[in-house]
Design a protein around this motif. Structure first.
Motif, short mmCIF file in Angstrom:
data_model
loop_
_atom_site.label_atom_id
_atom_site.label_comp_id
_atom_site.label_asym_id
_atom_site.label_seq_id
_atom_site.Cartn_x
_atom_site.Cartn_y
_atom_site.Cartn_z
N PRO A 1 0.80 -1.22 0.00
CA PRO A 1 0.00 0.00 0.00
C PRO A 1 0.84 1.28 0.00
O PRO A 1 0.34 2.34 -0.26
N HIS A 2 2.12 1.19 0.32
CA HIS A 2 2.85 2.43 0.62
C HIS A 2 3.85 2.84 -0.45
O HIS A 2 4.71 3.65 -0.21
N ARG B 1 6.35 8.12 19.93
CA ARG B 1 5.88 7.19 18.92
C ARG B 1 5.10 7.89 17.81
O ARG B 1 4.52 7.24 16.94
N GLY B 2 5.07 9.23 17.86
CA GLY B 2 4.45 9.97 16.77
C GLY B 2 2.96 10.18 16.97
O GLY B 2 2.29 9.45 17.71
N VAL B 3 2.44 11.20 16.28
CA VAL B 3 1.03 11.58 16.40
C VAL B 3 0.51 11.95 15.02
O VAL B 3 1.27 12.43 14.17
N THR B 4 -0.79 11.72 14.77
CA THR B 4 -1.47 12.29 13.60
C THR B 4 -2.87 12.68 14.05
O THR B 4 -3.27 12.39 15.18
N LEU B 5 -3.62 13.34 13.17
CA LEU B 5 -5.03 13.62 13.44
C LEU B 5 -5.87 12.93 12.38
O LEU B 5 -5.72 13.21 11.18
N VAL C 1 -3.62 9.07 8.40
CA VAL C 1 -3.21 7.69 8.68
C VAL C 1 -1.73 7.54 8.36
O VAL C 1 -1.35 7.61 7.20
N PRO C 2 -0.88 7.37 9.38
CA PRO C 2 0.56 7.30 9.12
C PRO C 2 0.89 6.09 8.25
O PRO C 2 0.33 5.02 8.42
N SER D 1 -1.60 7.18 14.97
CA SER D 1 -0.25 6.62 15.09
C SER D 1 -0.22 5.76 16.35
O SER D 1 -0.65 6.23 17.41
N VAL D 2 0.25 4.52 16.23
CA VAL D 2 0.07 3.52 17.31
C VAL D 2 -1.28 3.77 18.00
O VAL D 2 -1.35 3.99 19.20
#
Ligand SMILES: [Cu+2]
Length: 575
Positions: free
Chosen positions: A178-179, A245-249, A263-264, A295-296
């Motif tokens: 997918p990446h 461990r990282g963040v997204t919205l 979506v990371p 993220s996680v």
């Protein structure tokens, strides 16, 4: 009996039968005649009783009843046929029936292991490995009982083992990675009319009078409530202070352009400490939504990285209350709150479930209507009273009522979270609303489908990684090995989602709302139900559909986020 309890009963009987045959065989080998006969009788009865549970499962429409008949029934019959007559004729040495009883036990244990460990769909290689195991165990027992296994038995075991292993290690078709396409970039250029900044960081927050270690947006759990009016251009700057461990919205239920979906590894890289990411989207859909890190996500959301997003159609009157329910450090949020409300004031309660499991909500002391589910208004909602609603992980229900002169209270799993005065009601026994039969129906917009996909949700051993794991699977595979679903822009797509496991899976497709067509083959008869989160309970079959009108690569996963992390995640891709 519900499908879930039938499945549990069937599993219990299967374990009882296998244990009975094995125990009977061991007792016979030790020449303990009464014990051997008693255990063999238990095994026989349990084996026969399974005919009832399998039949009942078939009658409630469980998809896999045939598989039980194909896998378990022949082995059960073989067990009874081999062990039964010997048992009746064993006038002399009881030890002579030990081997047939043990064989029956091995056969049923193998069937059980295939069902529980491997899951759906059963492959030829697994079948052969199971046969190899049964024959090898029988040959070994034969040897231990001072006799000698026939060469034929050993040959069969070795042949089945080799064939099964050979098939298992033959690589199947590789799923498209997918990446490899790079991240989508297109973002609207309109000037923002609503600007927010959210800073993620570790924090200590008070819950129910206790200090709890959390990950929080702006130091609070839930994060700040973001509000907008239809027509706004919303811009949110996300900063990460110290979440390693990282963040997204991710805008849960808000069908934003793919590049803004958060979506990371799919739509962006995770935002690491010291970094930022700017999200921008048009607020063109009113309703109750929420945002959370992806993220996680299992750890991140549980630790507190979530908040409410409410988009209103315009100026509103009356009281508008959001109730985001969460469990933080084992303690329930929000704290109980009471406020005075004058009689006659229109009230809207926006109920949001941000946990990974279902919650039960009950509004006591007033008639109410369910005005919206998952942000979409329902047609012709009728008044309800003394009726509970079940909200799946990630789901939202808007309840509306006109404040009566007497107090009203909202209970979540029996705990009072909001009230307008002293109010105490036992709501445990209330019936639960079925949203598929609520409100005024309207014709389904589509009669034919360009693509159909079936998703069988299950558990099984995943042997493809470095370490074997007991994964949550879709069609027998776990993320990242589940082939993506490929659609074209404009397609009308139908999903059939079947839960073969023993746990609830709250299903969540990003970027699209799906229209519910049917559950367990019974068509939805209420108001059109456009959902982004719905509970597929054990044994259930849901049919849902949507128009592919939001191009990109979208996560499609279980919103019990622990399940998603353990494999239950795939992708919808536009060709
Ligand atoms: Cu799940």
């Amino acid at each position: 009996m519900t499908t879930a309890s039938l499945l549990a009963a069937d599993l219990l009987l299967a374990v009882l039968a296998a244990a009975g045959w094995l125990g009977g065989g061991a007792a016979a080998a030790a020449r303990r005649r009464p014990l051997a006969l008693a255990l063999a009788t238990v095994a026989l009865l349990a084996t026969l009783a399974r005919a009832t549970t399998v039949l009942a499962l078939a009658r409630v429409g469980w998809w896999f009843a045939a598989e039980k008949v194909v896998v378990a029934a022949p082995l059960s019959l073989a067990a009874v046929a081999v062990a039964g007559p010997r048992l009746l004729r064993a006038a002399g040495d009881i030890r002579s029936v030990a081997l047939p009883l043990l064989f029956a036990g091995y056969a049923l244990s193998a069937a059980l292991l295939v069902t529980v460990l491997h899951g759906y769909p059963v492959s030829a290689s697994v079948g052969l490995l199971a046969v190899a195991g049964v024959v090898a165990a029988t040959a070994l027992s034969w040897r231990l009982l001072d006799a000698r296994p026939s060469r034929a038995a050993v040959a069969v075991a070795v042949a089945a083992l080799l064939a099964g292993t050979g098939l298992a290690v033959t690589p199947g078709p590789a799923p498209a990675a997918p990446h490899e396409h790079g991240y989508p970039k297109a973002r609207i250029s309109d000037e923002p009319t609503r600007r927010f900044t959210l800073t993620a960081g570790t924090a200590t927050v008070r819950v129910g009078g206790h200090d709890v270690a959390a990950w929080a947006f702006d130091g609070q759990v839930p994060g700040p409530e973001l509000t907008a009016t239809v027509g706004d251009v919303v811009q949110v700057t996300l900063r990460n202070r110290d979440i390693g461990r990282g963040v997204t919205l991710h805008w849960h239920g808000y069908d934003v352009p793919n590049s803004q979906d958060g979506v990371p590894g799919v739509t962006q890289s995770a935002v690491l400490p010291g970094q930022e990411f700017v999200y921008r989207f048009r607020a063109d859909q009113a309703g109750t939504y929420w945002y959370h890190t992806h993220s996680v996500s299992d750890v991140g959301v549980r630790m507190g990285l979530y908040g409410v997003l409410v988009v209103r159609p315009g100026p509103t009157s009356g009281l508008d209350v959001t109730v985001p329910v969460h469990t933080l450090g084992g303690r329930p949020l929000p704290d109980a709150r009471m406020e005075q409300v004058e009689a006659g004031v229109p009230v809207r309660l926006r109920l949001i479930n941000t946990d990974s499991t279902t919650h039960r909500y009950a509004l006591a002391g007033t008639d109410f209507r369910v005005a919206a589910i998952d942000g979409y208004e329902l047609g012709g909602p009728t008044p309800l009273r003394d009726t509970a609603v079940l909200i799946p992980a990630g789901g939202r229900y808007d309840l509306v009522f006109s404040a009566p002169a007497t107090p009203v209270a909202l209970y979540v799993d029996g705990r009072r979270v909001y009230s307008t005065g002293a109010q105490s009601t036992a709501t445990d026994g209330w019936p639960v609303l079925d949203p598929l039969t609520y409100g005024r129906p309207a014709p389904t917009p589509w009669s034919r489908f360009d693509r159909t996909f079936t998703l069988v949700l299950d558990r099984g051993l995943d042997l493809r990684g470095l370490l074997p794991r007991y994964a949550h699977t879709v069609n027998g595979a776990a993320d990242p090995d589940i082939p993506p679903q490929v659609v074209r822009s404009g397609d009308v797509v139908r999903f059939t989602i079947v839960n073969r496991s023993q746990t609830v899976h709250p299903w969540h497709l990003h970027g699209h709302h799906v229209l519910v067509l049917s559950r367990d083959r019974r068509p939805a008869t209420g108001s059109p139900l456009w959902l982004d989160s719905f509970d597929v309970r054990p044994g259930e079959v849901w049919e849902v559909a949507f128009r592919a009108d939001n191009p990109g690569m979208w996560a499609n996963h279980c919103h019990n986020l622990g399940h998603a992390d353990a494999g239950m995640m795939l992708h919808l891709v536009y060709s």
